[in-house]
Design a protein around this motif. Structure first.
Motif, mmCIF file in Angstrom:
data_model
loop_
_atom_site.group_PDB
_atom_site.id
_atom_site.type_symbol
_atom_site.label_atom_id
_atom_site.label_comp_id
_atom_site.label_asym_id
_atom_site.label_seq_id
_atom_site.Cartn_x
_atom_site.Cartn_y
_atom_site.Cartn_z
ATOM 1 N N MET A 86 0.830 -1.208 0.000
ATOM 2 C CA MET A 86 0.000 0.000 0.000
ATOM 3 C C MET A 86 0.862 1.254 0.000
ATOM 4 N N LEU A 87 2.129 1.081 0.375
ATOM 5 C CA LEU A 87 3.036 2.220 0.468
ATOM 6 C C LEU A 87 3.423 2.717 -0.915
ATOM 7 N N GLN A 88 3.679 1.789 -1.804
ATOM 8 C CA GLN A 88 4.111 2.126 -3.160
ATOM 9 C C GLN A 88 3.405 1.183 -4.128
ATOM 10 N N PRO A 89 3.239 1.600 -5.394
ATOM 11 C CA PRO A 89 2.727 0.639 -6.374
ATOM 12 C C PRO A 89 3.683 -0.553 -6.442
ATOM 13 N N TYR A 90 3.121 -1.755 -6.551
ATOM 14 C CA TYR A 90 3.979 -2.953 -6.484
ATOM 15 C C TYR A 90 5.119 -2.930 -7.481
ATOM 16 N N TYR A 91 4.879 -2.306 -8.672
ATOM 17 C CA TYR A 91 5.900 -2.401 -9.718
ATOM 18 C C TYR A 91 7.076 -1.447 -9.515
ATOM 19 N N VAL A 92 7.004 -0.588 -8.496
ATOM 20 C CA VAL A 92 8.194 0.228 -8.252
ATOM 21 C C VAL A 92 8.946 -0.241 -7.009
ATOM 22 N N LEU A 93 8.416 -1.247 -6.309
ATOM 23 C CA LEU A 93 9.107 -1.726 -5.099
ATOM 24 C C LEU A 93 10.496 -2.228 -5.461
ATOM 25 N N ASP A 94 11.462 -1.906 -4.605
ATOM 26 C CA ASP A 94 12.835 -2.319 -4.884
ATOM 27 C C ASP A 94 12.987 -3.823 -4.662
ATOM 28 N N LEU A 95 13.842 -4.441 -5.451
ATOM 29 C CA LEU A 95 13.951 -5.906 -5.394
ATOM 30 C C LEU A 95 14.776 -6.417 -4.223
ATOM 31 N N THR A 96 15.690 -5.597 -3.708
ATOM 32 C CA THR A 96 16.497 -6.124 -2.602
ATOM 33 C C THR A 96 16.283 -5.387 -1.286
ATOM 34 N N LYS A 97 15.930 -4.100 -1.332
ATOM 35 C CA LYS A 97 15.767 -3.358 -0.078
ATOM 36 C C LYS A 97 14.490 -2.527 -0.139
ATOM 37 N N PRO A 98 13.320 -3.171 -0.225
ATOM 38 C CA PRO A 98 12.089 -2.427 -0.498
ATOM 39 C C PRO A 98 11.795 -1.317 0.504
ATOM 40 N N PHE A 99 11.952 -1.590 1.803
ATOM 41 C CA PHE A 99 11.600 -0.564 2.783
ATOM 42 C C PHE A 99 12.569 0.609 2.737
ATOM 43 N N THR A 100 13.853 0.289 2.651
ATOM 44 C CA THR A 100 14.850 1.348 2.614
ATOM 45 C C THR A 100 14.560 2.310 1.467
ATOM 46 N N VAL A 101 14.342 1.727 0.291
ATOM 47 C CA VAL A 101 14.131 2.564 -0.887
ATOM 48 C C VAL A 101 12.810 3.335 -0.795
ATOM 49 N N ALA A 102 11.771 2.657 -0.284
ATOM 50 C CA ALA A 102 10.469 3.322 -0.188
ATOM 51 C C ALA A 102 10.546 4.517 0.761
ATOM 52 N N PHE A 103 11.129 4.314 1.932
ATOM 53 C CA PHE A 103 11.192 5.417 2.903
ATOM 54 C C PHE A 103 12.104 6.533 2.401
ATOM 55 N N GLU A 104 13.130 6.152 1.690
ATOM 56 C CA GLU A 104 14.032 7.162 1.134
ATOM 57 C C GLU A 104 13.268 8.031 0.132
ATOM 58 N N GLY A 105 12.499 7.345 -0.723
ATOM 59 C CA GLY A 105 11.731 8.065 -1.734
ATOM 60 C C GLY A 105 10.751 9.047 -1.106
ATOM 61 N N MET A 106 10.296 8.750 0.113
ATOM 62 C CA MET A 106 9.313 9.619 0.742
ATOM 63 C C MET A 106 9.982 10.676 1.618
ATOM 64 N N GLY A 107 11.300 10.638 1.626
ATOM 65 C CA GLY A 107 12.033 11.632 2.407
ATOM 66 C C GLY A 107 12.088 11.330 3.898
ATOM 67 N N LEU A 108 11.694 10.114 4.292
ATOM 68 C CA LEU A 108 11.736 9.758 5.723
ATOM 69 C C LEU A 108 13.113 9.170 6.047
ATOM 70 N N TYR A 109 14.118 10.011 6.085
ATOM 71 C CA TYR A 109 15.485 9.506 6.191
ATOM 72 C C TYR A 109 15.776 8.809 7.526
ATOM 73 N N ALA A 110 15.208 9.324 8.617
ATOM 74 C CA ALA A 110 15.474 8.712 9.928
ATOM 75 C C ALA A 110 14.935 7.285 9.941
ATOM 76 N N ILE A 111 13.705 7.141 9.463
ATOM 77 C CA ILE A 111 13.084 5.816 9.440
ATOM 78 C C ILE A 111 13.880 4.900 8.515
ATOM 79 N N GLU A 112 14.289 5.464 7.395
ATOM 80 C CA GLU A 112 15.062 4.667 6.435
ATOM 81 C C GLU A 112 16.305 4.099 7.121
ATOM 82 N N TRP A 113 16.981 4.958 7.876
ATOM 83 C CA TRP A 113 18.214 4.541 8.549
ATOM 84 C C TRP A 113 17.916 3.473 9.607
#
Ligand SMILES: NC(=[NH2+])NCCC[C@H](N)C(=O)O
Length: 622
Positions: free
Chosen positions: A306-333
């Motif tokens: 629900m966070l991102q369209p399935y076809y843009v989810l990253d293949l190896t680090k989905p959460f890291t990339v998703a949170f980065e894309g949303m600018g949530l750097y602390a959460i990403e880290w």
């Protein structure tokens, strides 16, 4: 003359057959010796151990990958399917843990219940399974560390030493190799599986997953479950969009990968000798940890898709990339660092059991004695640990994650299948009747009685030699029919979804007899299990479903995976016939006993394996 020669030949074959059967059915006897290990782990420790070694790539890698490439938002259904099949297998493991509170997991179970050959097959498979488990989880750790370091590691190896092959990884991952080498050294020098460290790490793991789920839930957009058809750059195809962009087929295929996420709980079953009240705590720890794991995976799957369209989810680090894309750097880290902790815990859970299984097999004489040697300085099976590390390291170096995942699943599924079969066999067989001649007149087994026994015509309420035979035949038939059904389902593939009519006939021709066989098995008398603190419910239906799911997932793995697996098994066959067969401790004991009996002119002492299972204890110490 000719007649004699034929008779001699026949006799020769008969002897050979008996020899083979004796070898295949030789079971491990148990002695009453107590274990030397301290019983310190309680239910909470055991449950956290299971969660810690299981929750890993499933959360931090697979959910995104499967959603993107194979199942779309329906990845949650894939996870549920995988959960069901793991749960059923878990229940079978739990019953065994209640019966045989011994370290060694499926290997020991098979040795006690079925026989040496089955045990060797499982032990050999488990070696591959754990080595690959280690390699694949390490690959996961390596990609997260790489992400933290701004991709310098992967860029470096990709530029300097790309491997241009179809069958291997893109580049040899020396970083993974190094991680395994370091961990192997730590383990070799006796870093004990400290339960406190594990509890803390698992707590961090669950906390990270919770942070990811909660943050994800805040930003989740249900619209992502009903997207329009879209061109997917990963698969280079336009898919159907919506909740099921890749159809039912995608769900089933995805389940095969998600299944990987649930592997690891069996590590609880390898600590039986260190658990307090193992007959009660181990089964419950298995059930509890699987429940926690299922809930976590499903929440992760919902939030991520629900966070991102399935076809843009990253293949190896989905959460890291998703949170980065949303600018949530602390959460990403937080999530990236948490993932490294989580994967390391999972890694320990795979690395620790492997030398122990090799050690157990060496103690039984089925594996080179070298592996059974405990170094006097480090007090660990040093050689086994080093070989295990070397094997895993090489696998991590040359294969990429997807290839490893498939290869591991085949081993796990085989182990689950065998454990599930063992439960069926143990429940319907009178272990005491094995090998003893029918002495009473009423026990005379005629052909007519044997056939009638298939439906338990005599309404026996306790297993006897007769019903044991009938149940054996039925279990065998069940396995064959299930296998045939799975192969047919696989062959029908897409067509079954698009145009099922032509396939219906053949499918029913297998399904109907299968159901009949299972129902007939249900008529057979079962052994009493009231003394067990845990037993599989709904026999024989639950193991039947479990068997089906395991075999179905197995036939859906890729052909290359099967080829690699068969090569490994071929090597195993050579090892068994050239080494294990001759060194088997059980065999040597048998010979010894026969000699002694012949010398004294008295009959051999009663076989220990004729004792009820509850009175049994292995003689091996782990
Ligand atoms: N025994 C094993 N093969 N363990 C590998 C554990 C893999 C674990 N389920 C994960 O997702 O990371």
């Amino acid at each position: 003359m000719v007649h004699n020669a034929v008779a001699a030949k026949l006799e020769g074959w008969q002897m050979a057959g008996k020899g083979l059967w004796g070898m295949a059915s030789r079971r491990k006897r148990m002695s009453e010796e107590a274990s030397q290990l301290a019983r310190v782990l309680n239910l909470v420790d055991l449950t956290l151990l299971g969660v810690g070694s299981t929750l890993g790539l499933g959360v931090y890698v697979l959910a995104g990958q499967v959603a993107n490439e194979t199942a779309g938002p329906a990845v949650i259904v894939s996870f549920l399917l995988a959960a069901v099949s793991s749960f059923f297998a878990g229940l079978c493991y739990a019953e065994f843990a209640a019966r045989v509170p011994k370290a060694g997991s499926a290997y020991v179970y098979a040795y006690v219940a079925v026989g040496e050959v089955a045990a060797f097959i499982i032990g050999w498979t488990l070696i591959l399974e754990y080595a690959i488990g280690t390699a694949s989880v390490t690959r996961g750790v390596s990609s997260y560390v790489d992400a933290l370091a701004g991709n310098v590691i992967s860029t470096f190896f990709n530029d300097t030493m790309p491997l241009h092959t179809q069958t291997l990884a893109e580049y040899p991952d020396f970083f993974s190799f190094a991680i395994i080498a370091v961990m192997t050294c730590l383990l070799a020098f006796g870093v004990k599986e400290s339960s406190i460290v594990n509890n803390v790490m698992t707590f961090l793991n669950l906390a990270t997953a919770t942070i990811a789920v909660v943050t994800g839930a805040i930003y989740a957009d249900p619209k992502n479950w009903s997207l329009a058809p879209h061109f997917n750059p990963t698969t280079s195809k336009t898919d159907a969009g919506g909740f099921l962009p890749y159809g039912i087929k995608g769900i089933v295929e995805g389940a095969g990968t998600c299944f990987f996420g649930f592997v690891g709980f069996d590590c609880i079953a390898t600590t039986s000798e260190e658990a307090k009240n193992p007959r009660r705590n181990i089964p419950w720890a298995i059930v509890l940890s699987l429940t926690i794991i299922t809930i976590t995976y499903c929440s992760i799957a919902v939030v991520l898709t629900m966070l991102q369209p399935y076809y843009v989810l990253d293949l190896t680090k989905p959460f890291t990339v998703a949170f980065e894309g949303m600018g949530l750097y602390a959460i990403e880290w937080i999530v990236t660092v948490g993932a490294i902790f989580a994967l390391t815990t999972s890694l320990l859970g795979t690395m620790i059991p492997l030398p122990r299984i090799m050690y157990a097999m060496a103690q039984d004489g089925l594996m080179f004695a070298l592996f059974g040697r405990v170094n006097s300085f480090t007090k660990t099976p040093l050689i086994a640990t080093a070989v295990a590390g070397g094997l895993s390291g090489v696998l991590a170096l040359i294969f990429d994650l997807n290839q490893l995942i498939e290869m591991m699943s085949i081993g796990t599924l085989l182990a689950y299948t065998v454990v599930c079969m063992c439960v069926l066999i143990l429940r319907y067989t009178d272990t005491r009747s094995r090998g003893s001649p029918p002495n009473e007149k009423s026990e005379r087994i005629t052909f007519g009685r044997s056939v009638a026994a298939l439906v338990n015509w005599e309404r026996a309420d306790k297993p006897s030699k007769l019903t044991t035979g009938a149940a054996g035949v039925l279990v065998f038939a069940e396995i064959l029919l299930t296998l045939a059904l799975c192969v047919l389902l696989k062959m029908s593939g897409d067509e079954l979804y698009n145009d099922p009519m032509p396939w219906l006939g053949p499918l029913l021709a297998l399904l109907v007899p299968l159901v009949i066989v299972v129902v007939m098995l249900g008529q057979q008398p079962k052994t009493n299990v009231t003394h067990l603190s845990f037993s599989v419910p709904w026999l024989p239906y639950l193991p039947a479903i479990s068997l089906f799911l395991n075999l179905y997932l197995m036939v859906n793995l890729k052909t290359e995976t099967w080829v690699r697996f068969l090569v490994w098994m071929l090597v195993g066959t050579v090892v068994y016939f050239s080494y294990s067969l001759r060194h088997s401790t059980e065999r040597l004991l048998e010979i010894e006993e026969k000699k002694r009996a012949a010398g004294n002119g008295v009959s051999a002492p009663p076989q220990l394996d004729e004792l009820p299972m509850s009175a049994l204890e292995t003689r091996t110490h782990l």
